[in-house]
Design a protein around this motif. Structure first.
Motif, PDB file in Angstrom:
ATOM      1  N   GLY A 139      34.636 -24.869  17.623  1.00 10.32           N
ATOM      2  CA  GLY A 139      34.128 -23.689  16.938  1.00 10.32           C
ATOM      3  C   GLY A 139      32.758 -23.276  17.436  1.00 10.32           C
ATOM      4  N   ILE A 140      32.633 -23.112  18.761  1.00 15.47           N
ATOM      5  CA  ILE A 140      31.346 -22.794  19.378  1.00 15.47           C
ATOM      6  C   ILE A 140      31.462 -21.557  20.262  1.00 15.47           C
ATOM      7  N   VAL A 141      30.494 -20.657  20.121  1.00 16.35           N
ATOM      8  CA  VAL A 141      30.354 -19.530  21.049  1.00 16.35           C
ATOM      9  C   VAL A 141      29.285 -19.916  22.054  1.00 16.35           C
ATOM     10  N   ARG A 142      29.686 -20.046  23.312  1.00 18.21           N
ATOM     11  CA  ARG A 142      28.783 -20.514  24.367  1.00 18.21           C
ATOM     12  C   ARG A 142      28.901 -19.575  25.571  1.00 18.21           C
ATOM     13  N   ALA A 143      27.772 -19.122  26.078  1.00 18.13           N
ATOM     14  CA  ALA A 143      27.791 -18.299  27.285  1.00 18.13           C
ATOM     15  C   ALA A 143      28.271 -19.135  28.463  1.00 18.13           C
ATOM     16  N   ILE A 144      28.978 -18.503  29.378  1.00 16.31           N
ATOM     17  CA  ILE A 144      29.410 -19.173  30.600  1.00 16.31           C
ATOM     18  C   ILE A 144      28.213 -19.268  31.547  1.00 16.31           C
ATOM     19  N   GLY A 145      27.950 -20.470  32.033  1.00 10.99           N
ATOM     20  CA  GLY A 145      26.828 -20.641  32.956  1.00 10.99           C
ATOM     21  C   GLY A 145      25.492 -20.523  32.249  1.00 10.99           C
ATOM     22  N   VAL A 146      24.556 -19.811  32.879  1.00 10.80           N
ATOM     23  CA  VAL A 146      23.199 -19.650  32.337  1.00 10.80           C
ATOM     24  C   VAL A 146      23.199 -18.458  31.373  1.00 10.80           C
ATOM     25  N   PRO A 147      22.917 -18.665  30.085  1.00 14.24           N
ATOM     26  CA  PRO A 147      23.023 -17.574  29.113  1.00 14.24           C
ATOM     27  C   PRO A 147      22.208 -16.336  29.478  1.00 14.24           C
ATOM     28  N   SER A 148      20.976 -16.515  29.919  1.00 12.26           N
ATOM     29  CA  SER A 148      20.139 -15.355  30.225  1.00 12.26           C
ATOM     30  C   SER A 148      20.742 -14.506  31.341  1.00 12.26           C
ATOM     31  N   ARG A 149      21.442 -15.145  32.275  1.00 13.35           N
ATOM     32  CA  ARG A 149      22.098 -14.372  33.344  1.00 13.35           C
ATOM     33  C   ARG A 149      23.254 -13.561  32.791  1.00 13.35           C
ATOM     34  N   ARG A 150      24.025 -14.168  31.899  1.00 14.71           N
ATOM     35  CA  ARG A 150      25.158 -13.443  31.318  1.00 14.71           C
ATOM     36  C   ARG A 150      24.657 -12.232  30.523  1.00 14.71           C
ATOM     37  N   PHE A 151      23.558 -12.408  29.783  1.00 13.23           N
ATOM     38  CA  PHE A 151      23.045 -11.302  28.985  1.00 13.23           C
ATOM     39  C   PHE A 151      22.345 -10.264  29.846  1.00 13.23           C
ATOM     40  N   ALA A 152      21.777 -10.689  30.956  1.00 12.09           N
ATOM     41  CA  ALA A 152      21.165  -9.727  31.878  1.00 12.09           C
ATOM     42  C   ALA A 152      22.227  -8.825  32.488  1.00 12.09           C
ATOM     43  N   GLU A 153      23.432  -9.365  32.663  1.00  6.71           N
ATOM     44  CA  GLU A 153      24.523  -8.580  33.241  1.00  6.71           C
ATOM     45  C   GLU A 153      24.990  -7.480  32.297  1.00  6.71           C
ATOM     46  N   ASP A 154      25.018  -7.779  31.010  1.00 14.04           N
ATOM     47  CA  ASP A 154      25.406  -6.774  30.010  1.00 14.04           C
ATOM     48  C   ASP A 154      24.729  -7.159  28.699  1.00 14.04           C
ATOM     49  N   LYS A 155      23.714  -6.398  28.327  1.00 19.12           N
ATOM     50  CA  LYS A 155      22.939  -6.721  27.123  1.00 19.12           C
ATOM     51  C   LYS A 155      23.799  -6.709  25.861  1.00 19.12           C
ATOM     52  N   LEU A 156      24.862  -5.936  25.868  1.00 15.33           N
ATOM     53  CA  LEU A 156      25.700  -5.860  24.676  1.00 15.33           C
ATOM     54  C   LEU A 156      26.343  -7.207  24.350  1.00 15.33           C
ATOM     55  N   ARG A 157      26.425  -8.088  25.335  1.00 12.84           N
ATOM     56  CA  ARG A 157      26.999  -9.412  25.090  1.00 12.84           C
ATOM     57  C   ARG A 157      26.242 -10.159  23.998  1.00 12.84           C
ATOM     58  N   MET A 158      24.971  -9.842  23.807  1.00 14.22           N
ATOM     59  CA  MET A 158      24.210 -10.492  22.732  1.00 14.22           C
ATOM     60  C   MET A 158      24.815 -10.151  21.378  1.00 14.22           C
ATOM     61  N   LEU A 159      25.156  -8.884  21.195  1.00 14.04           N
ATOM     62  CA  LEU A 159      25.787  -8.467  19.941  1.00 14.04           C
ATOM     63  C   LEU A 159      27.188  -9.056  19.811  1.00 14.04           C
ATOM     64  N   ARG A 160      27.904  -9.092  20.910  1.00 12.73           N
ATOM     65  CA  ARG A 160      29.263  -9.622  20.886  1.00 12.73           C
ATOM     66  C   ARG A 160      29.270 -11.100  20.497  1.00 12.73           C
ATOM     67  N   ALA A 161      28.270 -11.842  20.948  1.00 12.21           N
ATOM     68  CA  ALA A 161      28.196 -13.260  20.588  1.00 12.21           C
ATOM     69  C   ALA A 161      28.106 -13.423  19.074  1.00 12.21           C
ATOM     70  N   LEU A 162      27.281 -12.600  18.434  1.00 10.98           N
ATOM     71  CA  LEU A 162      27.131 -12.677  16.985  1.00 10.98           C
ATOM     72  C   LEU A 162      28.423 -12.270  16.283  1.00 10.98           C
ATOM     73  N   ARG A 163      29.061 -11.247  16.817  1.00  8.34           N
ATOM     74  CA  ARG A 163      30.308 -10.776  16.185  1.00  8.34           C
ATOM     75  C   ARG A 163      31.399 -11.836  16.279  1.00  8.34           C
ATOM     76  N   PHE A 164      31.526 -12.478  17.427  1.00 13.97           N
ATOM     77  CA  PHE A 164      32.540 -13.534  17.551  1.00 13.97           C
ATOM     78  C   PHE A 164      32.225 -14.705  16.621  1.00 13.97           C
TER      79      PHE A 164
END
Length: 445
Positions: A139-164
């Motif tokens: 039951g964990i939401v974890r970014a693939i690889g380095v989180p800051s890189r994933r969020f730099a690619e698409d900032k909306l992923r920050m909101l999506r993490a909370l929604r999931f």
């Protein structure tokens, strides 16, 4: 045929022609969770040109990113070529893509481990290069690889993490959450439309309270909806709100929103007391108790600005504003004249107003007198009494000798008032009413 059948058929066709193809992303996650997927996506080593060749009726929807839409019998499946993304200057779109031949290269660019799983369409075998199955079990939401890189690619992923996390009742992996907190100010580079869509999903997919508590803890609420963030700590008179401050009250109302709730009702609940932070006056100033004079009027203006900022449609904005504007009128139901009450329940989508009031009472004093009274009134009052047919028209007034002009609106409005009060029931009574209350000399004839 259903969406799964179409996705399976696409994979089968691709494999028959020498390509690799897998179900991928959210559909695999949902299948492993025993949930019906909302849609299906396919990942393949076939180039977009090859996919288009194998499916002549397909449509290119992301030429730069290798995405082809295959439609059949009203169903749609997106087919994406394995790829690696090369830089994200705008915080949303890759600057360039390089097609890949291995599925593990494709998965490494995706957002979260639970969304980075692939599945063979025929056997159900899962390919997991990122530890997604373990995170699903934990039951964990974890970014693939380095989180800051994933969020730099698409900032909306920050909101999506909370929604999931809210939707599945998961925890956000600490490094992933820390990256969201650090990068929260950058969410503003995302378009208003995408932010509105993501927030609306958060409001309507269930577990709304936890979603907004995560928004608050992450710093994203302050960035996106500072007016809502400002509700925290705004105290309320305990005789009406024993639950606590405005933010506590709002979260309790959000908690009562079911999955699939109307988006306008959900936004109305979130914003119904938005004007209280700006109108707060303590008991030491008023001389009796905490007051929020004009908080409805101020709240309507603030809600309108938020809807404008997030680019709601005019229709959506009008309904959200109406919910804010009318939410305090329920306290006057017992004193309303029959005509006033009937006009009140004739508001567009009145069921949303009534449900907001129920949630408001449930999250505060717990008294449902007005709610029950209106439910009884609606059950016992025939619709034709709430919306009576017009007994006279402008043409009728002309035939009676009245000249067209501003007086027509006043006369017909007064006549409707008489109908709603139950004093005018027939056409004959309507004619008599007009002649008595608007004699021709008074009407300017």
């Amino acid at each position: 045929m259903n969406s799964r059948d179409l996705a399976n058929s696409i994979c089968e066709t691709l494999e028959q022609h020498g390509h690799r193809a897998f179900l991928v992303g959210g559909c695999v996650r949902d299948l492993l969770l025993g949930r019906p997927p909302a849609d299906y996506d396919v990942a393949t080593d076939a180039t977009p040109e090859r996919v288009s060749e194998l499916f002549p009726d397909s449509v290119t929807v992301g030429a730069r990113f290798g995405v082809i839409l295959v439609a059949r019998d009203g169903l749609k499946v997106e087919v994406a070529t394995f790829r690696r993304d090369l830089g994200y200057s705008d915080g949303r779109h890759p600057d360039a893509v390089a097609y890949a031949t291995k599925p593990e290269d494709d998965v490494s660019r995706r957002d979260f481990t639970i969304n980075g799983l692939l599945m063979r369409y025929d056997s159900g075998e899962v390919l997991d290069f990122v530890g997604g199955q373990a995170d699903l079990r934990a039951g964990i939401v974890r970014a693939i690889g380095v989180p800051s890189r994933r969020f730099a690619e698409d900032k909306l992923r920050m909101l999506r993490a909370l929604r999931f996390a809210a939707r599945f009742a998961y925890q956000i992996e600490p490094a992933t959450f820390a990256a969201i907190q650090k990068d929260a100010p950058e969410i503003k580079v995302v378009s208003a439309e995408r932010i509105r869509e993501e927030l609306t999903k958060l409001l309507t997919e269930g577990a709304v309270r936890r979603g907004f508590e995560l928004l608050d803890a992450s710093g994203l609420l302050r960035e996106l909806l500072p007016e809502v963030s400002a509700l925290e700590g705004v105290q309320q008179p305990p005789e009406y709100h024993p639950e606590g401050d405005v933010w506590i009250h709002t979260r309790m109302m959000l908690e009562g929103l079911p999955t699939g709730v109307s988006p306008t009702l959900a936004w109305g609940v979130l914003l119904h007391d938005i004007g209280k932070s700006a109108t707060f006056r303590p008991a030491s100033e008023t001389g009796d108790r905490i007051r929020f004079d004009s908080h409805v009027e101020v709240g309507v203006r603030m809600a309108a600005e938020i809807c404008r900022r997030l680019k709601f449609s005019n229709e959506e904005s009008e309904q959200v504003e109406a919910l804010v504007r009318n939410h305090m009128k329920f306290k006057d139901v017992a004193q309303m004249r029959a005509s006033t009450l009937k006009r009140f329940v004739r508001l567009p989508a009145f069921e949303e107003h009534l449900e907001l009031h129920r949630l408001d009472c449930q999250a505060s004093h717990g008294r449902f007198d007005a709610y029950d009274a209106i439910r009884t009134f609606l059950a016992e009052t025939p619709p034709e009494q709430v919306r009576p047919a017009r007994l006279l028209t402008g043409d009728d007034l002309r035939e009676m000798g009245y000249a067209p002009g501003p007086a027509f609106q006043r006369i017909l409005g007064a006549l409707e008032e008489g109908q709603l009060e139950g004093n005018v029931l027939t056409r004959e009574q309507a004619i008599e009413f007009v002649r008595e209350h608007y004699p021709l000399t008074r009407a300017g004839q």
